[in-house]
Design an enzyme around this catalytic site. Sequence first.
Site, PDB file in Angstrom:
ATOM      1  N   GLY A  10     -17.829  19.147 132.927  1.00 10.61           N
ATOM      2  CA  GLY A  10     -17.607  18.441 133.558  1.00 10.61           C
ATOM      3  C   GLY A  10     -17.217  19.090 134.608  1.00 10.61           C
ATOM      4  N   ARG A  72     -23.368  15.651 131.203  1.00  9.54           N
ATOM      5  CA  ARG A  72     -23.184  15.948 129.462  1.00  9.54           C
ATOM      6  C   ARG A  72     -24.213  15.620 128.711  1.00  9.54           C
ATOM      7  NH1 ARG A  72     -17.652  14.406 130.408  1.00  9.54           N
ATOM      8  NH2 ARG A  72     -16.497  16.517 130.635  1.00  9.54           N
ATOM      9  N   ASP A 103     -16.471  23.830 126.152  1.00 17.05           N
ATOM     10  CA  ASP A 103     -17.227  23.858 124.397  1.00 17.05           C
ATOM     11  C   ASP A 103     -18.656  23.383 123.864  1.00 17.05           C
ATOM     12  OD1 ASP A 103     -15.372  25.426 121.904  1.00 17.05           O
ATOM     13  OD2 ASP A 103     -15.791  22.607 121.249  1.00 17.05           O
ATOM     14  N   THR A 125     -14.377  25.765 131.632  1.00 20.97           N
ATOM     15  CA  THR A 125     -13.370  25.351 132.138  1.00 20.97           C
ATOM     16  C   THR A 125     -12.158  24.503 132.265  1.00 20.97           C
ATOM     17  OG1 THR A 125     -12.097  23.235 130.436  1.00 20.97           O
ATOM     18  CG2 THR A 125     -12.738  25.523 129.130  1.00 20.97           C
ATOM     19  N   ASP A 127      -9.407  23.456 131.910  1.00 21.67           N
ATOM     20  CA  ASP A 127      -8.780  22.965 130.556  1.00 21.67           C
ATOM     21  C   ASP A 127      -8.226  23.876 130.345  1.00 21.67           C
ATOM     22  OD1 ASP A 127      -8.723  20.621 130.859  1.00 21.67           O
ATOM     23  OD2 ASP A 127      -9.239  20.238 129.103  1.00 21.67           O
ATOM     24  N   ASP A 129      -8.701  26.440 127.556  1.00 20.60           N
ATOM     25  CA  ASP A 129      -9.107  25.871 126.010  1.00 20.60           C
ATOM     26  C   ASP A 129     -10.488  26.653 124.811  1.00 20.60           C
ATOM     27  OD1 ASP A 129     -10.900  24.030 126.430  1.00 20.60           O
ATOM     28  OD2 ASP A 129     -10.018  22.485 125.587  1.00 20.60           O
ATOM     29  N   MET A 169      -4.002  17.086 133.195  1.00 17.71           N
ATOM     30  CA  MET A 169      -5.240  17.304 132.637  1.00 17.71           C
ATOM     31  C   MET A 169      -5.101  18.579 131.495  1.00 17.71           C
ATOM     32  SD  MET A 169      -9.050  17.018 134.826  1.00 17.71           S
ATOM     33  CE  MET A 169      -9.558  14.822 135.123  1.00 17.71           C
ATOM     34  N   ARG A 171      -7.104  17.845 127.694  1.00 18.99           N
ATOM     35  CA  ARG A 171      -7.596  17.178 126.664  1.00 18.99           C
ATOM     36  C   ARG A 171      -7.160  17.420 125.434  1.00 18.99           C
ATOM     37  NH1 ARG A 171     -11.628  14.208 126.245  1.00 18.99           N
ATOM     38  NH2 ARG A 171     -11.804  12.812 127.844  1.00 18.99           N
ATOM     39  N   GLU A 222      -2.191  15.018 129.520  1.00 18.78           N
ATOM     40  CA  GLU A 222      -2.916  13.684 129.535  1.00 18.78           C
ATOM     41  C   GLU A 222      -3.287  13.576 127.943  1.00 18.78           C
ATOM     42  OE1 GLU A 222      -7.651  13.993 131.446  1.00 18.78           O
ATOM     43  OE2 GLU A 222      -7.861  15.595 130.501  1.00 18.78           O
ATOM     44  N   HIS A 272      -8.761  13.507 138.641  1.00 19.46           N
ATOM     45  CA  HIS A 272      -9.532  14.746 139.241  1.00 19.46           C
ATOM     46  C   HIS A 272      -9.672  15.538 140.323  1.00 19.46           C
ATOM     47  CE1 HIS A 272     -11.793  12.183 136.306  1.00 19.46           C
ATOM     48  NE2 HIS A 272     -12.305  13.117 136.219  1.00 19.46           N
ATOM     49  N   ARG A 275      -9.493  18.879 139.631  1.00 17.83           N
ATOM     50  CA  ARG A 275     -10.989  19.742 139.366  1.00 17.83           C
ATOM     51  C   ARG A 275     -12.070  19.895 140.858  1.00 17.83           C
ATOM     52  NH1 ARG A 275     -13.406  16.961 134.396  1.00 17.83           N
ATOM     53  NH2 ARG A 275     -14.691  16.418 135.854  1.00 17.83           N
TER      54      ARG A 275
HETATM   55  O1  F6P Z   1     -13.153  18.890 129.845  1.00 19.07           O
HETATM   56  C1  F6P Z   1     -12.417  18.809 131.636  1.00 19.07           C
HETATM   57  C2  F6P Z   1     -11.441  18.457 131.467  1.00 19.07           C
HETATM   58  O2  F6P Z   1     -11.685  18.009 132.672  1.00 19.07           O
HETATM   59  C3  F6P Z   1     -10.608  17.713 130.785  1.00 19.07           C
HETATM   60  O3  F6P Z   1      -9.457  17.966 131.166  1.00 19.07           O
HETATM   61  C4  F6P Z   1     -10.834  16.270 131.340  1.00 19.07           C
HETATM   62  O4  F6P Z   1     -10.028  15.125 129.884  1.00 19.07           O
HETATM   63  C5  F6P Z   1     -12.316  15.464 130.972  1.00 19.07           C
HETATM   64  O5  F6P Z   1     -12.818  17.319 131.608  1.00 19.07           O
HETATM   65  C6  F6P Z   1     -12.669  14.228 132.143  1.00 19.07           C
HETATM   66  O6  F6P Z   1     -14.022  14.034 132.102  1.00 19.07           O
HETATM   67  P1  F6P Z   1     -14.521  13.050 132.829  1.00 19.07           P
HETATM   68  O7  F6P Z   1     -14.563  13.333 134.160  1.00 19.07           O
HETATM   69  O8  F6P Z   1     -15.680  13.395 132.449  1.00 19.07           O
HETATM   70  O9  F6P Z   1     -13.842  11.806 133.309  1.00 19.07           O
END
Ligand code: F6P
Length: 359
Positions: A10, A72, A103, A125, A127, A129, A169, A171, A222, A272, A275
């Site tokens: 992502g 991905r 990760d 990330t 997140d 994490d 967000m 995950r 989420e 999003h 992000r």
């Molecule tokens: O891993 C980062 C993240 O932003 C998570 O928080 C979220 O669940 C995921 O990516 C969303 O992914 P996508 O953009 O593929 O929907």
Amino acid sequence: MRIGILTGGGDCPGLNAVIRSAVRACEVTYDSTVIGFRNAWAGVMDNDYEVLDVDRCRGILPLGGTILGTSRDQPFAHPDGLHKVRKAYDRHGLDAIIAVGGDGSMGVVKDLHENDFPVVGVPKTIDNDISLTEMTFGFQTAVQICTDAIDRLHTTAESHHRVLVVEVMGRHVGHIAIWSGIAGGAAMTIVPEEPFDIQELCERITRRHGQGRYATIVVVAEGALPKTGTFTMPEPEIDQYGHQVLGGIGSIIAREIQGRTGIECRMTALGHIQRGGSPVAFDRVLATRFGVAAVEAALDSAWGQMVALQYGEIVRVPIADAIGRLKVVEGDLLRINTMFRPRIPGDHHPGQRPEDVED
Ligand code: F6P
């Protein structure tokens, strides 16, 4: 040296700052060349690339997203993937590839390293994490976006005397939720680290409103899950990479709150938006430090290593040690989250005298 660079997984604010920093370090300081592969490993396998120089990277420091694109896709998902990656090294005369990713991407770097490819990782990330690094760039930007949103939601929640559930967000972990919940003064924050009991949540809200507080902000990550046996969650959707498509827990919680308490409830999912856009200063600086450190790791042939932030310093750690175990929310942040939520009879908070527990 000739170094390939790619951004995977992502996207995240600060990716362009890493690219720019690696390119500047290579061109200005280390007399090296950078090849940027488009859309992560897909570009390596399909030979989709551009040569990056300081001119190309001018103006991208504050830019969200990634000028290289992302995906991905990864070599181990294709029978001839490793062969194609080997071909890319040979074709471009690469001495190293710097992979910037989460990760999953770090797992690919580890596997490539075990197959003798010269690779270095940069953790990314929103997140936050990834283990062995105190912070990933993008996280602080996401927290700021959520905090700004919560600030706005307070005034509308208060005007209408409503409960407002804000889904953010996160995950597997609740770093964004806890940080923005604390920064935004949410009454309650629900994180994956601590499965929630919907009935208890509703009792807290009812009691808070009964005590004259006529608005409540609940932040939920989420990836939050109910305590076993409390209620059943719908099956999540799975994307083409076997990745769960999350989002929706906020609506479920909001519906339950309204149904069980009778208090009007609304839900906002930030999705999003968290992000997108320009990275905050902290993320630009961290990304810049990571970019330089990754180039220097490649110059030192520190293959299979990931750059990381520890005690304020940039260090290298073996990727194999960093992946596979998430950095979860713990310690005082979790404790504050418990301490600050609306109380109900029987609550006992750390440090509270037993005689002060309400019954
Ligand atoms: O891993 C980062 C993240 O932003 C998570 O928080 C979220 O669940 C995921 O990516 C969303 O992914 P996508 O953009 O593929 O929907």
